[in-house]
Design an enzyme around this catalytic site. Structure first.
Site, PDB file in Angstrom:
ATOM      1  N   ARG A  17       0.837  -1.200   0.000  1.00  0.00           N
ATOM      2  CA  ARG A  17       0.000   0.000   0.000  1.00  0.00           C
ATOM      3  C   ARG A  17       0.876   1.256   0.000  1.00  0.00           C
ATOM      4  O   ARG A  17       0.469   2.322  -0.414  1.00  0.00           O
ATOM      5  CB  ARG A  17      -0.913   0.000   1.242  1.00  0.00           C
ATOM      6  CG  ARG A  17      -2.043  -1.000   1.178  1.00  0.00           C
ATOM      7  CD  ARG A  17      -2.791  -1.117   2.501  1.00  0.00           C
ATOM      8  NE  ARG A  17      -2.075  -1.929   3.484  1.00  0.00           N
ATOM      9  CZ  ARG A  17      -2.505  -2.131   4.734  1.00  0.00           C
ATOM     10  NH1 ARG A  17      -3.627  -1.572   5.153  1.00  0.00           N
ATOM     11  NH2 ARG A  17      -1.805  -2.882   5.569  1.00  0.00           N
ATOM     12  N   ALA A 424      50.726  33.034  -6.480  1.00  0.00           N
ATOM     13  CA  ALA A 424      49.463  32.825  -7.206  1.00  0.00           C
ATOM     14  C   ALA A 424      49.720  32.034  -8.477  1.00  0.00           C
ATOM     15  O   ALA A 424      50.732  32.220  -9.140  1.00  0.00           O
ATOM     16  CB  ALA A 424      48.834  34.172  -7.542  1.00  0.00           C
TER      17      ALA A 424
END
Ligand code: UD1
Ligand code: CA
Length: 460
Positions: A17, A424
Site C-alpha cells: 500500500r 598565485a
C-alpha cells in the site's frame, strides 16, 4: 523493567500500500525509519531484549539495526499472528515473563505507554493486556469489542459488522502477553477471516475462551496507535512529528523567526538561544550549540555545530564546526572534517576529510580534501588540493601561518611548511620548506607592439 519484558517487533510487512520497494518499516518519519523510532522507544523504556521479525529476503532492516536486536525471519507473509510464530525460537530462549508485541509501522510508541501497560498487566495478573486508544476516526484499525466493560474480541475493519465499525476504541497493535499464554495461543491461531491470515488479535478471543484474564489499557497518548500503511498516512505522521519537535525546541529556548521549510529530526539537539532560519533540514544526531545561527536553507546531517558558529545556505555532514566558525553562503563540509574555532569559510568552498586550525580563512572557490591545515592559514581564491590520481587519495599538510596564493594547486602528497608562501597560479608538486616562497609558473614576457603588428599583417 529490564528483565520482566522482552519485545517482538513486527516488521515483515511488504509496503504494497506504501508503493515502495523498501520494507514498509524502513519508510521514514523525519528522516528516521519507523522501526528505528519503535526500537528507540523500547530501549528508552528499558526493554533491551528485542526480536525483530523481518521478511526473509530483507537485508535493509537487518543492516539498519544489526547489533541492537535479534532477528527472526518470516518467509511468507501470513499475518501478524504468523509473524509472532516465526519468533518462536526467541520466545523459548528469552527469560522474561512477559512479551510485548508491537508493530514496526507505528512509530509513536512511547515509554509511558509501555510502563502503564506493565502496571495494568501486573495488577490484573492478566494473560494479555491490549493497549487501546480512542480515535474519532477509527477507519482502518482493529476495533476493541467490549461486553460489560470487558474486552471480548478485536475485529479488523474488513471483518467488522456495521455496529462494530462504529466503535472508536481501537487496537494500538501494542499487546503485552504473559509468555506462557502467548506460547499457548500461538498453537491455536486459525485464518477464518476476510484476509485469510493468522491474526495476532485472535489471541483475545482464544484467551477469553480459556478463561484467562484479558484487559484493555487505554494509552494516555492516543498517537501511539498512529501507523502508516500508505504515503498519505506517512506524510501525516511526518507533519505531526515535525510540529511536536519544533514545539519542543521552542519551549527549550531555540529561536525561530518563521517555520517555513524547517524540518528537524527527532534526535537533533539544539541549545537555547540558537536560531534556526527557514528552509533548514537538520537530521540524524546533529547537535547545535548556544547562540549558533543556522540558515536559511542549510542541511545538516550528524553535524556538531559549536556555540556561536554560523552556517548560511550550506551543507554540513558528519563533521564538527567549532566555536565561532562561519560557513557559507553556498559551501559544503563533507564527512570527517573538523573546522577549527573562528575559521572562516566563504562561498563555493568544499572541504572533505580534513582539519582546519583556528582562524584559518578559506574565503572563496576552493577545494580542500584529505588535508591537515594549521592555524591562521590564508587561502586565496580558487585553490585546489589535488588529492586523487585516479587510483589513490593522498594527503596535503599545510603548516600554520602559511599563505596559499590564489589559484594554487597542491598536488598531494605534499607538505607546505609553517609560514611558507605559494605564489598565485603555482602548481605545487614538491614540499615547501617553512618560511619559503614557492613559485612554479612560466615567467611573464611582454611582446611590445604585438597586437598592432598582428592586426596590420591581417589586412595585407
Ligand atoms: C494491525 C492490527 C490492528 C491494529 C493495527 C494497529 C492485526 C490483525 N491487526 O492492523 O488490529 O489496529 O495493526 O496499527 O494484528 N506484519 C508482519 N508480518 C505479517 C503481517 C504484518 O511482520 O505477515 C507487520 C507489518 O510490517 C506491520 C505490523 O505487522 O509492522 C502490522 O501489520 P499491518 O498489515 O500493518 O496491520 P494493520 O492492518 O495495520
Ligand atoms: Ca499497520
Amino acid at each position: 523493567m529490564e528483565n520482566s519484558i522482552s519485545a517482538i517487533v513486527l516488521g515483515a510487512g511488504l509496503g504494497k500500500r506504501m508503493k515502495t520497494n523498501k520494507p514498509k518499516v524502513m519508510c521514514e518519519v523525519l528522516f528516521k525509519p519507523m522501526i528505528g523510532w519503535v526500537v528507540d522507544a523500547l530501549e528508552k523504556a528499558g526493554v533491551n531484549d528485542i526480536c525483530v521479525v523481518s521478511a526473509a529476503d530483507d537485508t535493509m532492516v537487518r543492516d539498519y539495526l544489526h547489533e541492537r536486536v535479534y532477528f527472526a525471519q518470516q518467509k511468507e507473509r501470513l499475518g501478524t499472528g504468523h509473524a509472532v510464530m516465526c519468533a518462536k525460537e526467541f520466545l523459548q530462549k528469552t527469560e522474561s515473563e512477559n512479551i510485548l508485541v508491537v508493530c514496526g509501522d507505528a512509530p509513536f510508541l512511547d515509554e509511558a505507554t509501555v510502563r502503564k501497560a506493565l502496571v495494568v498487566h501486573t495488577q490484573q495478573n492478566a494473560a494479555l493486556t491490549v493497549v487501546s486508544a480512542f480515535l474519532e476516526n477509527p477507519t482502518g484499525y482493529g476495533r476493541c469489542v467490549e461486553e460489560n466493560g470487558k474486552l471480548i474480541k478485536i475485529v479488523e475493519e474488513r471483518d467488522a459488522s456495521e455496529p462494530e465499525r462504529a466503535i472508536c476504541f481501537v487496537n494500538s497493535g501494542i499487546l503485552l502477553f504473559q509468555k506462557a499464554a502467548l506460547l499457548q495461543v500461538l498453537e491455536q491461531f486459525t485464518c477464518n477471516n476476510a484476509q485469510q491470515e493468522y491474526y495476532l488479535t485472535q489471541a483475545v478471543e482464544l484467551l477469553n475462551q480459556a478463561g484467562q484474564t484479558v484487559c484493555a489499557c487505554q494509552s494516555g497518548n492516543p498517537d501511539v496507535v498512529l501507523g502508516a500503511n500508505d504515503k498519505p498516512a506517512l506524510y501525516a505522521l511526518n507533519e505531526k512529528a515535525r510540529a511536536a519537535v519544533l514545539r519542543r525546541h521552542m519551549e527549550e529556548g531555540v529561536e525561530f523567526v518563521n517555520l517555513d521549510g524547517i524540518v528537524i529530526g527527532p534526535d537533533v539537539q539544539i541549545a537555547p538561544d540558537a536560531c534556526i532560519l527557514p528552509g533548514c533540514i537538520l537530521k540524524g544526531h546533529t547537535k547545535i550549540g548556544a547562540g549558533a545561527l543556522i540558515g536559511p536553507n542549510s542541511e545538516l546531517t550528524d553535524a556538531i555545530i559549536e556555540e556561536g558558529a554560523v552556517i548560511r545556505q550550506s551543507v554540513v555532514s558528519e563533521s564538527k564546526v567549532c566555536q565561532g566558525a562561519r560557513i557559507g553562503p553556498f559551501s559544503q563540509i563533507r564527512p570527517n572534517c573538523i573546522i577549527g574555532k573562528n575559521v572562516k569559510i566563504g562561498d563555493f568552498v568544499e572541504v572533505k576529510n580534513s582539519t582546519l586550525g583556528e582562524k584559518t580563512s578559506v574565503a572563496h572557490l576552493t577545494y580542500i580534501g584529505d588535508s591537515d591545515v594549521g592555524e591562521h592559514v590564508n587561502f586565496g581564491c580558487g585553490c585546489v588540493t589535488v588529492n586523487y590520481d585516479g587510483v589513490q587519495k593522498y594527503r596535503t599538510t599545510i603548516g600554520s601561518h602559511s599563505f596559499i596564493g590564489c589559484n594554487t594547486n597542491l598536488v598531494a602528497p605534499v607538505i607546505v611548511g609553517e609560514g611558507a608562501y605559494t605564489a598565485a597560479g603555482t602548481t605545487i608538486t614538491k614540499d615547501v620548506p617553512p618560511g619559503a616562497l614557492a613559485i612554479g609558473r612560466v615567467k611573464q614576457e611582454n611582446k611590445s607592439e604585438w597586437a598592432r603588428l598582428k592586426l596590420t599583417s591581417k589586412k595585407k
